[in-house]
Design an enzyme around this catalytic site. Structure first.
Site, PDB file in Angstrom:
ATOM      1  N   ASP A 159     -30.495 -13.764  35.821  1.00  0.00           N
ATOM      2  CA  ASP A 159     -30.636 -12.697  36.814  1.00  0.00           C
ATOM      3  C   ASP A 159     -30.011 -13.169  38.121  1.00  0.00           C
ATOM      4  O   ASP A 159     -30.050 -14.369  38.442  1.00  0.00           O
ATOM      5  CB  ASP A 159     -32.110 -12.357  37.037  1.00  0.00           C
ATOM      6  CG  ASP A 159     -32.723 -11.617  35.862  1.00  0.00           C
ATOM      7  OD1 ASP A 159     -31.972 -10.980  35.109  1.00  0.00           O
ATOM      8  OD2 ASP A 159     -33.960 -11.677  35.696  1.00  0.00           O
ATOM      9  N   ASP A 173     -30.108  -5.078  33.021  1.00  0.00           N
ATOM     10  CA  ASP A 173     -31.326  -4.379  33.439  1.00  0.00           C
ATOM     11  C   ASP A 173     -30.978  -3.038  34.081  1.00  0.00           C
ATOM     12  O   ASP A 173     -31.636  -2.022  33.830  1.00  0.00           O
ATOM     13  CB  ASP A 173     -32.110  -5.232  34.444  1.00  0.00           C
ATOM     14  CG  ASP A 173     -32.615  -6.528  33.836  1.00  0.00           C
ATOM     15  OD1 ASP A 173     -32.842  -6.564  32.614  1.00  0.00           O
ATOM     16  OD2 ASP A 173     -32.786  -7.509  34.590  1.00  0.00           O
TER      17      ASP A 173
END
Length: 200
Positions: A159, A173
């Site tokens: 991330d 995401d």
């Protein structure tokens, strides 16, 4: 799988019977109507094109982040509002459920299988885009689960998008969330994956 297909909008038996009866009047038995088959194929192609683009963008961004950003100071993009900060996330989207990595991996696999099975019944372009975003995002994070440390099906997802006062996430995401929002909007409008529109 059958239950998932039913919920997401598989045509009911009555609609299927009407479609079959209509096809028999314009095409020989056992074949699809001349315009119906190419139309369905175009929607399937659109689904996989969107999925591939979402997957490649996610994969490329993660490779760049790992090579250039991981182990370095975060990069501020918009003051304190948005920055790039590489982290490894063993949980689900936005850092939730870190103790259930394998479960989330299994869920991602199930989502991919259901979307692929639904593709053969797809005749709506908006649904093709929505499912393509879901498929590309699921594949992007599943790739991390399989190939990144600490091990197969337990890998931590990369991330790097870090808004202020919010969880860090990635492009996969984002694709999943956008696809989910689009599906909700299409459902509220009464549009099914097969192109049928329901009006209350």
């Amino acid at each position: 799988m059958a239950e998932a297909e039913r919920i997401i909008g598989t045509p009911d038996s009555a609609g299927a019977d009407e479609t079959a009866a209509s096809d028999e009047t314009v095409a020989p038995e056992g074949t699809a109507a001349p315009e119906e088959r190419p139309r369905g194929r175009r929607r399937i192609v659109a689904l996989f094109v969107v999925a591939v683009l979402a997957y490649l963008l996610d994969l490329g961004s993660k490779m760049l982040v790992v090579a250039k950003l991981e182990g370095h100071e975060p990069i501020d993009l918009i003051g304190d509002l948005l920055r790039l900060d590489a982290i490894r996330n063993p949980g689900a989207a936005f850092g939730m459920g870190e103790a259930f990595t394998i479960i989330f991996t299994c869920i991602a696999v199930a989502v991919i299988v259901v979307i692929i099975r639904l593709a053969r019944k797809l005749y709506s372009l908006p649904w093709a885009i929505a499912l393509g975003l879901l498929l590309g995002g699921a594949l992007g994070n599943l790739t991390d689960r399989i190939f990144r440390s600490p091990g197969v099906f337990e890998g931590a997802v990369v991330d790097f998008i870090a808004p202020a006062h919010f969880a860090v996430f990635n492009l996969a995401d984002s694709a999943i969330v956008c696809g989910g929002i689009l599906i909700v909007l299409l459902s509220f409008r009464g549009l099914d994956p097969d192109g049928t529109i329901h009006k209350d």
